[in-house]
Design an enzyme around this catalytic site. Structure first.
Site, mmCIF file in Angstrom:
data_model
loop_
_atom_site.group_PDB
_atom_site.id
_atom_site.type_symbol
_atom_site.label_atom_id
_atom_site.label_comp_id
_atom_site.label_asym_id
_atom_site.label_seq_id
_atom_site.Cartn_x
_atom_site.Cartn_y
_atom_site.Cartn_z
ATOM 1 N N GLY A 1 0.819 -1.212 0.000
ATOM 2 C CA GLY A 1 0.000 0.000 0.000
ATOM 3 C C GLY A 1 0.854 1.264 0.000
ATOM 4 N N ASN A 2 2.076 1.132 0.492
ATOM 5 C CA ASN A 2 2.956 2.299 0.572
ATOM 6 C C ASN A 2 3.510 2.739 -0.774
ATOM 7 O OD1 ASN A 2 2.927 2.567 3.494
ATOM 8 N ND2 ASN A 2 3.949 0.581 3.459
ATOM 9 N N LYS B 1 -2.867 -5.502 15.377
ATOM 10 C CA LYS B 1 -2.616 -4.619 14.235
ATOM 11 C C LYS B 1 -3.058 -3.188 14.525
ATOM 12 C CE LYS B 1 -2.012 -3.990 9.685
ATOM 13 N NZ LYS B 1 -0.673 -4.003 9.125
ATOM 14 N N LYS C 1 -2.355 -8.685 4.067
ATOM 15 C CA LYS C 1 -2.510 -8.749 2.610
ATOM 16 C C LYS C 1 -1.546 -9.756 1.973
ATOM 17 C CE LYS C 1 0.927 -6.525 0.132
ATOM 18 N NZ LYS C 1 1.856 -6.041 1.094
ATOM 19 N N LYS D 1 5.629 -11.498 4.686
ATOM 20 C CA LYS D 1 5.940 -11.733 3.271
ATOM 21 C C LYS D 1 6.636 -13.086 3.087
ATOM 22 C CE LYS D 1 6.389 -6.828 2.637
ATOM 23 N NZ LYS D 1 4.943 -6.616 2.487
HETATM 24 P P1 ADP Z 1 4.598 -3.273 2.501
HETATM 25 O O1 ADP Z 1 3.912 -1.970 2.571
HETATM 26 O O2 ADP Z 1 5.117 -3.578 1.129
HETATM 27 O O3 ADP Z 1 3.820 -4.412 3.102
HETATM 28 P P2 ADP Z 1 6.325 -3.326 4.884
HETATM 29 O O4 ADP Z 1 6.901 -2.039 5.334
HETATM 30 O O5 ADP Z 1 5.200 -3.912 5.635
HETATM 31 O O6 ADP Z 1 5.976 -3.138 3.330
HETATM 32 O O7 ADP Z 1 7.480 -4.436 4.845
HETATM 33 C C1 ADP Z 1 8.647 -4.322 4.028
HETATM 34 C C2 ADP Z 1 9.805 -3.660 4.776
HETATM 35 O O8 ADP Z 1 10.331 -4.530 5.772
HETATM 36 C C3 ADP Z 1 11.001 -3.343 3.933
HETATM 37 O O9 ADP Z 1 10.838 -2.183 3.190
HETATM 38 C C4 ADP Z 1 12.124 -3.225 4.988
HETATM 39 O O10 ADP Z 1 12.237 -1.891 5.408
HETATM 40 C C5 ADP Z 1 11.617 -4.043 6.156
HETATM 41 N N1 ADP Z 1 12.411 -5.223 6.561
HETATM 42 C C6 ADP Z 1 12.358 -5.751 7.814
HETATM 43 N N2 ADP Z 1 13.150 -6.829 7.913
HETATM 44 C C7 ADP Z 1 13.724 -7.029 6.707
HETATM 45 C C8 ADP Z 1 14.625 -8.019 6.215
HETATM 46 N N3 ADP Z 1 15.085 -9.010 6.961
HETATM 47 N N4 ADP Z 1 15.033 -7.913 4.912
HETATM 48 C C9 ADP Z 1 14.548 -6.903 4.142
HETATM 49 N N5 ADP Z 1 13.695 -5.947 4.574
HETATM 50 C C10 ADP Z 1 13.257 -5.998 5.837
HETATM 51 MG MG MG Z 2 3.162 -4.599 5.146
#
Ligand code: ADP
Ligand code: MG
Length: 316
Positions: A11-12, A133, A217, A279
């Protein structure tokens, strides 16, 4: 038969922190996203799109909060559906426009459709007893205490103030799965399960009811991938690769990992709950549910990653 892919956007990507959220800015990002979708179609993939909605649904709820003296605020499930329709419409229009501008032979009347999706969850999911959440607007300590009393909300203190905590139940099935599968088999480009889908529970008489909560999601994206029998799940987020010891001096970016390695790293705490954890867990779930590969990368690296030359690929 072309390869089937589910593309999950964060979403970002559309509404980035620090931006004013103007329609021009959001549409600029939507255009980038749709250029990417069309590039993937050009590579002869059959595409299903899903997306996050955190910033968008947060804004809808904040607007409700500000306007509540005039208009009664809507419950979360209706806000979630609103965000699916809004984001879906933007992606639909820009994807069709992009295809038309390219004047590809297949571009005329190219079918793109948004399916406002309900995600079935279990009313007995333990998540309902332990909300995790944080969502919606920030409140002061005094407002937070009042909301706890008046609405029985659970509140959490964060840097910028207090926020409401809601449950994040696991997705069991998509109510619209037959529609999604049928349209996909007919060659439609589908946008579905935005924001993880609207969580609904089924009562004993079979009726469905929206609940206050957020389905992750990425978790729903894995389910969606298995429902359409996709070979590839492509998760696009803020980093090019998944890393071990993320943001530490000994950080190690990963080109690939097996499901077994992914599970071990998850257990070792390399991937935090609210960000990378879901993820990697979604990648594991997708492959265990019949998918061939999951890729985690950024929008800019997505195309190269599909060729195996960027991103982190998770395989059996
Ligand atoms: P989205 O909006 O795509 O769901 P999130 O912010 O929830 O994104 O999750 C992705 C983020 O998680 C990355 O942009 C990074 O900053 C962070 N992150 C945390 N741990 C890790 C990791 N082990 N490897 C890579 N990124 C990580
Ligand atoms: Mg996220």
């Amino acid at each position: 038969m072309s390869e089937r892919i589910v593309i999950a956007f964060g979403g970002n990507i559309m509404l980035r922190s620090g931006e004013d959220g103007s329609v021009e800015k959001q549409l600029e990002h939507v255009e980038e996203i749709c250029e990417f979708i069309v590039a993937v179609i050009r590579e002869r993939y059959s595409v299903v799109v899903t997306h996050g909605n955190g910033p968008q649904v947060g804004e809808i709820m904040l607007k409700d909060e500000i306007a509540k003296k005039r208009f009664p605020p809507m419950p979360m499930d209706i806000c979630g559906a609103e965000s699916q329709g809004m984001i879906g419409y933007m992606i639909q229009r820009y994807t069709v426009n992009q295809l038309k501008l390219e004047k590809q032979s297949y571009s005329m009347n190219f079918p793109v459709i948004t399916v406002v999706t309900q995600t079935l969850v279990d009313a007995c999911d333990p998540a309902f007893r332990h909300p995790t959440k944080p969502i919606g607007p920030y409140y002061t300590a005094q407002q937070a205490r009042q909301l706890e009393k008046e609405k029985s909300w659970q509140m959490v203190r964060q840097q910028a103030g207090y926020r409401r905590l809601v449950p994040s139940p696991a997705p069991i099935d998509l109510v619209e799965s037959l529609a999604i599968r049928t349209l996909f088999a007919e060659g439609w480009i589908i946008i579905a399960a935005g924001g993880g889908g609207v969580p609904v529970v089924e009562r004993s008489d079979g009726t469905l009811h929206g609940v206050e909560g957020v389905v992750d999601k990425d978790n729903t994206a894995a389910l969606l991938g298995n429902i359409v029998d996709a070979e590839t799940l492509l998760i696009l987020t803020g980093v090019d690769r998944v890393a071990l010891n993320y943001d530490e001096p000994d950080e190690k970016k990963l080109d690939s990992m097996t499901v077994e390695e992914a599970k071990r790293y998850l257990g070792e705490g390399h991937f935090p709950e609210g960000s990378m954890g879901p993820k990697v867990a979604a990648a594991v779930k997708f492959i265990e549910g019949g998918g061939r590969r999951a890729i985690i990368t950024s929008l800019g690296h997505g195309l190269v990653a599909l060729k195996g030359e960027a991103g982190t690929t998770i395989v059996q």
